[in-house]
Design a protein around this motif. Structure first.
Motif, mmCIF file in Angstrom:
data_model
loop_
_atom_site.group_PDB
_atom_site.id
_atom_site.type_symbol
_atom_site.label_atom_id
_atom_site.label_comp_id
_atom_site.label_asym_id
_atom_site.label_seq_id
_atom_site.Cartn_x
_atom_site.Cartn_y
_atom_site.Cartn_z
ATOM 1 N N GLY A 25 0.772 -1.232 0.000
ATOM 2 C CA GLY A 25 0.000 0.000 0.000
ATOM 3 C C GLY A 25 0.798 1.273 0.000
ATOM 4 N N THR A 26 2.056 1.226 -0.468
ATOM 5 C CA THR A 26 2.860 2.438 -0.418
ATOM 6 C C THR A 26 3.777 2.552 -1.627
ATOM 7 O OG1 THR A 26 4.458 3.691 0.931
ATOM 8 C CG2 THR A 26 4.603 1.296 1.037
ATOM 9 N N TYR A 27 3.950 3.759 -2.122
ATOM 10 C CA TYR A 27 4.835 4.092 -3.232
ATOM 11 C C TYR A 27 5.906 5.059 -2.751
ATOM 12 C CZ TYR A 27 1.678 2.486 -7.042
ATOM 13 O OH TYR A 27 0.905 1.761 -7.913
ATOM 14 N N GLN A 28 7.106 4.939 -3.293
ATOM 15 C CA GLN A 28 8.129 5.947 -3.037
ATOM 16 C C GLN A 28 8.012 7.056 -4.076
ATOM 17 O OE1 GLN A 28 12.223 4.968 -1.625
ATOM 18 N NE2 GLN A 28 12.839 5.754 -3.622
ATOM 19 N N GLN A 29 8.101 8.296 -3.623
ATOM 20 C CA GLN A 29 7.995 9.450 -4.503
ATOM 21 C C GLN A 29 9.041 10.485 -4.104
ATOM 22 O OE1 GLN A 29 3.860 10.556 -3.694
ATOM 23 N NE2 GLN A 29 3.135 9.303 -5.399
ATOM 24 N N ASP A 30 9.148 11.527 -4.903
ATOM 25 C CA ASP A 30 9.939 12.668 -4.472
ATOM 26 C C ASP A 30 9.224 13.936 -4.911
ATOM 27 O OD1 ASP A 30 11.867 14.060 -6.838
ATOM 28 O OD2 ASP A 30 11.098 12.082 -7.332
ATOM 29 N N ASP A 31 9.430 14.988 -4.159
ATOM 30 C CA ASP A 31 8.802 16.278 -4.441
ATOM 31 C C ASP A 31 9.515 16.898 -5.641
ATOM 32 O OD1 ASP A 31 8.101 19.015 -4.512
ATOM 33 O OD2 ASP A 31 7.566 18.953 -2.398
ATOM 34 N N ARG A 32 8.813 16.965 -6.760
ATOM 35 C CA ARG A 32 9.469 17.441 -7.980
ATOM 36 C C ARG A 32 9.660 18.956 -7.989
ATOM 37 N NH1 ARG A 32 6.339 14.076 -12.542
ATOM 38 N NH2 ARG A 32 7.661 15.310 -13.929
ATOM 39 N N ASP A 33 8.917 19.666 -7.178
ATOM 40 C CA ASP A 33 9.210 21.093 -6.999
ATOM 41 C C ASP A 33 10.548 21.251 -6.278
ATOM 42 O OD1 ASP A 33 6.835 21.749 -8.193
ATOM 43 O OD2 ASP A 33 5.768 22.158 -6.323
ATOM 44 N N ALA A 34 10.707 20.473 -5.208
ATOM 45 C CA ALA A 34 11.961 20.525 -4.453
ATOM 46 C C ALA A 34 13.115 19.994 -5.287
ATOM 47 C CB ALA A 34 11.831 19.725 -3.158
ATOM 48 N N ARG A 35 12.825 18.998 -6.142
ATOM 49 C CA ARG A 35 13.866 18.432 -7.007
ATOM 50 C C ARG A 35 14.451 19.513 -7.913
ATOM 51 N NH1 ARG A 35 12.243 14.234 -11.670
ATOM 52 N NH2 ARG A 35 11.163 13.182 -9.938
ATOM 53 N N ALA A 36 13.576 20.312 -8.500
ATOM 54 C CA ALA A 36 14.043 21.365 -9.411
ATOM 55 C C ALA A 36 14.898 22.393 -8.678
ATOM 56 C CB ALA A 36 12.848 22.038 -10.066
ATOM 57 N N THR A 37 14.499 22.735 -7.455
ATOM 58 C CA THR A 37 15.270 23.698 -6.666
ATOM 59 C C THR A 37 16.626 23.120 -6.275
ATOM 60 O OG1 THR A 37 13.226 24.648 -5.782
ATOM 61 C CG2 THR A 37 15.268 25.102 -4.570
ATOM 62 N N ALA A 38 16.613 21.854 -5.838
ATOM 63 C CA ALA A 38 17.853 21.198 -5.399
ATOM 64 C C ALA A 38 18.845 21.054 -6.548
ATOM 65 C CB ALA A 38 17.523 19.841 -4.794
ATOM 66 N N LYS A 39 18.326 20.821 -7.738
ATOM 67 C CA LYS A 39 19.201 20.632 -8.899
ATOM 68 C C LYS A 39 20.042 21.881 -9.160
ATOM 69 C CE LYS A 39 19.068 19.064 -13.710
ATOM 70 N NZ LYS A 39 18.181 18.637 -14.842
ATOM 71 N N LYS A 40 19.464 23.029 -8.920
ATOM 72 C CA LYS A 40 20.172 24.276 -9.160
ATOM 73 C C LYS A 40 21.343 24.469 -8.195
ATOM 74 C CE LYS A 40 16.027 26.632 -10.885
ATOM 75 N NZ LYS A 40 15.040 27.710 -10.635
ATOM 76 N N THR A 41 21.214 23.851 -7.018
ATOM 77 C CA THR A 41 22.255 24.008 -6.003
ATOM 78 C C THR A 41 23.098 22.747 -5.841
ATOM 79 O OG1 THR A 41 20.680 23.327 -4.285
ATOM 80 C CG2 THR A 41 20.883 25.685 -4.734
ATOM 81 N N GLY A 42 22.917 21.803 -6.760
ATOM 82 C CA GLY A 42 23.712 20.578 -6.713
ATOM 83 C C GLY A 42 23.204 19.549 -5.736
ATOM 84 N N GLY A 43 21.998 19.731 -5.215
ATOM 85 C CA GLY A 43 21.424 18.781 -4.261
ATOM 86 C C GLY A 43 20.737 17.624 -4.955
ATOM 87 N N GLY A 44 20.231 16.685 -4.159
ATOM 88 C CA GLY A 44 19.561 15.514 -4.700
ATOM 89 C C GLY A 44 18.068 15.537 -4.457
ATOM 90 N N LYS A 45 17.421 14.422 -4.740
ATOM 91 C CA LYS A 45 15.971 14.307 -4.579
ATOM 92 C C LYS A 45 15.602 14.171 -3.098
ATOM 93 C CE LYS A 45 15.344 12.005 -9.043
ATOM 94 N NZ LYS A 45 14.869 10.785 -9.748
ATOM 95 N N GLU A 46 14.408 14.647 -2.780
ATOM 96 C CA GLU A 46 13.867 14.501 -1.427
ATOM 97 C C GLU A 46 12.819 13.400 -1.458
ATOM 98 O OE1 GLU A 46 12.459 18.110 0.269
ATOM 99 O OE2 GLU A 46 14.310 19.231 -0.154
ATOM 100 N N TYR A 47 13.206 12.208 -1.021
ATOM 101 C CA TYR A 47 12.326 11.053 -1.113
ATOM 102 C C TYR A 47 11.336 10.997 0.045
ATOM 103 C CZ TYR A 47 15.490 9.237 -4.687
ATOM 104 O OH TYR A 47 16.223 9.062 -5.822
ATOM 105 N N SER A 48 10.159 10.477 -0.260
ATOM 106 C CA SER A 48 9.157 10.217 0.768
ATOM 107 C C SER A 48 8.214 9.148 0.237
ATOM 108 C CB SER A 48 8.382 11.495 1.124
ATOM 109 O OG SER A 48 7.641 11.964 0.009
ATOM 110 N N MET A 49 7.288 8.726 1.081
ATOM 111 C CA MET A 49 6.370 7.656 0.717
ATOM 112 C C MET A 49 4.928 8.167 0.669
ATOM 113 S SD MET A 49 8.697 5.351 0.484
ATOM 114 C CE MET A 49 7.696 3.896 0.129
#
Length: 570
Positions: A48-72
């Protein structure tokens, strides 16, 4: 080895070697990493659970060299959408304490939590079970949450529908004890909760489970509020003298499609046979077994049961079902879908009490400075302590309200700055949207966050055209997978490319006709203009009592485009 041996999809070996969905989930839960490995991600869906990441945060992190923010994302299994006040309060607590402070009512009458961190996943699922709910089989290659008309009515018909829903939920549930071991069992207290575990085998599913997901819905001819034709398996009640004498069994519905793969398509279910009430469970098992044994396990794009039926034809499929069932089935009766009730507003239950359907836009429960939907529902649950029911249109019904308490309920809603159903426009009330961005990994475009502003710009033109009370379904998805059932709606917007949608028209609110592509790759900034042009053409050229979907189906794509170009705009 024969060259004819099929090459199974990698997921098939993964399932078979998982020790009935255990995998190495237990070990990964104990690790301090913020994500699961690919194999366990597939197995976790069954739990009953999927792993996802916040794609808004992903775009921001990419600009600063960061990675994905994973959650379920954690999804409940709530048969027929029926839930107690205490259970809803517990879910609201969970979204505040462990999630992103919002709760989503899905198009399958259940609830989703978003942004649960990996380290909190065990606690979240265990707490869900502690209030006698479950997440088992809310996702994965098994039977999903079973939909059923949510209306609370006295009398045998609705009671029988609800009983069949509950019986099918048990009959079609996975039997692996892995779920109980991983999420429910308390080694210190041995506390018993909903999922008690079972034998280490799957008598119905086998070690590979199904080739793909499987969806079941139960409806009445006069009330197709669960969109029965979009289900893999549907039971349409046949009622005589206020008693269900059986069900017309429908098979092979499914909305998902992949535009780049022409072999994929949306499909409506086909009428297969008639089953008596005491045959329904075994017929359901027989249908599932045919899909289990003959569904495509090589290519997941064409693994849903609709493709098996398309390849075989309905007669061959029926013969296979009858073989597994053990005897011939009768033909369907003449009973067919004739109506659709969204159960919003006040409705009598037949026992002197009332239910109130509260429209929840796109199913999202949240509090902000403008609306306090969560707070309103908390107040309702604490005041009335009654049962609630989620609808297939992402809204919620409060049941068992005494006549004397009707004004009190409305007052609680208004005190929290939440619009009542009566204050909601018809177009907004009959619209639904999938989650899409930022949390869905499949989303191409916006959906849930975009549809409200589209409707804002449609309400005044519809009023000027005299169509503000016109009922039609408007659905929006961020990708072609069709989670908001767009392909049988009057109007639908399906994400196709960045900020571009495919515009579908010509389905209908009855749900028994597929829409067609009116225009492809419609830019986001002209979507509203295209819709208004369709409304103007409809107003100028409709036949008496003709619905929007019927009009679009009658005139066809080319004539509709001509009429839309010629019709005066409001």
């Amino acid at each position: 080895m024969s060259t004819d041996t099929p090459k199974l999809h990698a997921n098939e070996a993964l399932k078979e070697e998982s020790n009935f969905l255990r995998g190495t989930i237990q070990q990964e839960l104990a690790e301090s990493t913020d994500q699961f490995n690919k194999g366990n991600l597939q197995l976790l869906k069954f739990h009953g659970t999927y792993q996802q990441d916040d794609r808004d945060a992903r775009a921001t992190a990419k600009k600063t060299g960061g990675g994905k923010e994973y959650s379920m994302m954690v999804r409940c299994r709530i048969p027929g959408g029926r839930i107690t006040s205490d259970q809803l309060l517990a879910q609201l607590d969970l979204c505040d304490e462990l999630g992103n402070a919002t709760l989503k009512i899905t198009t399958r009458q259940t609830l989703q939590l978003h942004c649960i961190k990996k380290q909190d996943l065990h606690a979240a699922i265990q707490r869900i079970n502690h209030v006698q709910l479950s997440t088992l089989a809310a996702c994965g290659d098994v039977n999903r949450n079973i939909m059923c008309c949510p209306a609370k009515r006295t009398g045998s018909v609705h009671a029988e529908l609800e009983k069949l829903t509950d019986d099918l939920t048990v009959a079609l549930a996975p039997q692996t004890p892995a779920y109980h071991e991983l999420w429910v069992a308390d080694p210190e207290t041995g506390e018993k909760t909903l999922e008690g575990g079972g034998p280490a085998v799957e008598p119905l599913y086998g070690p590979r489970y199904l080739p793909r997901k499987f969806k079941v819905g139960i409806a009445l001819p006069e009330d197709n509020c669960i969109d029965i034709y979009t289900q893999d398996l549907g039971f349409l009640a046949v009622v005589r003298d206020h008693k269900i004498i059986g069900y017309n069994v429908l098979v092979g519905g499914g909305m998902g499609t992949t535009p780049s793969a022409k072999k994929t398509f949306p499909a409506l279910a086909k009428r297969m046979a008639f089953a008596k009430p005491d045959q329904a469970i075994e017929v359901a098992k027989a249908v599932l077994k045919v899909q289990r044994d003959y569904g495509n396990r090589e290519d997941r794009k064409v693994a849903r049961m609709k493709y098996l039926i398309a390849n075989w034809g309905i007669e061959k499929f029926r013969r296979a079902v009858e073989e597994y069932f053990g005897q011939p089935l009768a033909d369907c009766t003449e009973d067919e879908v004739t109506g659709f009730d969204d159960h919003m507003g006040w409705q009598e239950q037949g026992d002197g009490k009332w239910s109130y359907g509260l429209n929840i836009e796109n199913g999202r429960l949240y509090d902000n400075e403008n609306h306090q939907l969560k707070a309103a529902l908390r107040a309702i649950c604490n005041e009335f302590k009654t049962e609630l029911r989620m609808t297939g249109h992402q809204s919620i019904i409060v049941t068992d309200i005494e006549e004397r308490d009707k004004d009190k309920l409305i007052s609680l809603i208004q005190q929290h700055h939440t619009p009542t159903t009566e204050q909601t426009s018809t177009v907004r009330r009959w619209s639904i949207a999938c989650v899409a961005l930022p949390t869905c990994g499949l989303a191409i475009t916006e959906s849930e966050r975009r549809l409200p502003t589209i409707i804002d710009k449609l309400e005044q033109p519809l009023a000027k055209l005299g169509l503000d009370k016109e009922r039609f379904t408007l659905r929006m998805t961020g990708c072609p997978n069709g989670c908001a059932r767009p392909y049988n709606a009057d109007l639908a917007l399906v994400g196709k490319a960045k900020d571009k949608y495919t515009l579908f028209v010509g389905g209908g609110w009855l749900g028994n006709r597929l829409a067609y592509v009116y225009k492809d790759l419609v830019a986001d900034d002209v979507v509203v203009d295209e819709l208004i042009a369709i409304f103007a053409a409809f107003k100028a050229n409709r036949e008496p009592d003709e619905s929007l979907g019927d009009f679009c189906a009658r005139v066809g794509r080319d004539d509709l485009e001509t009429l839309a170009a010629a019709a005066p705009r409001p």
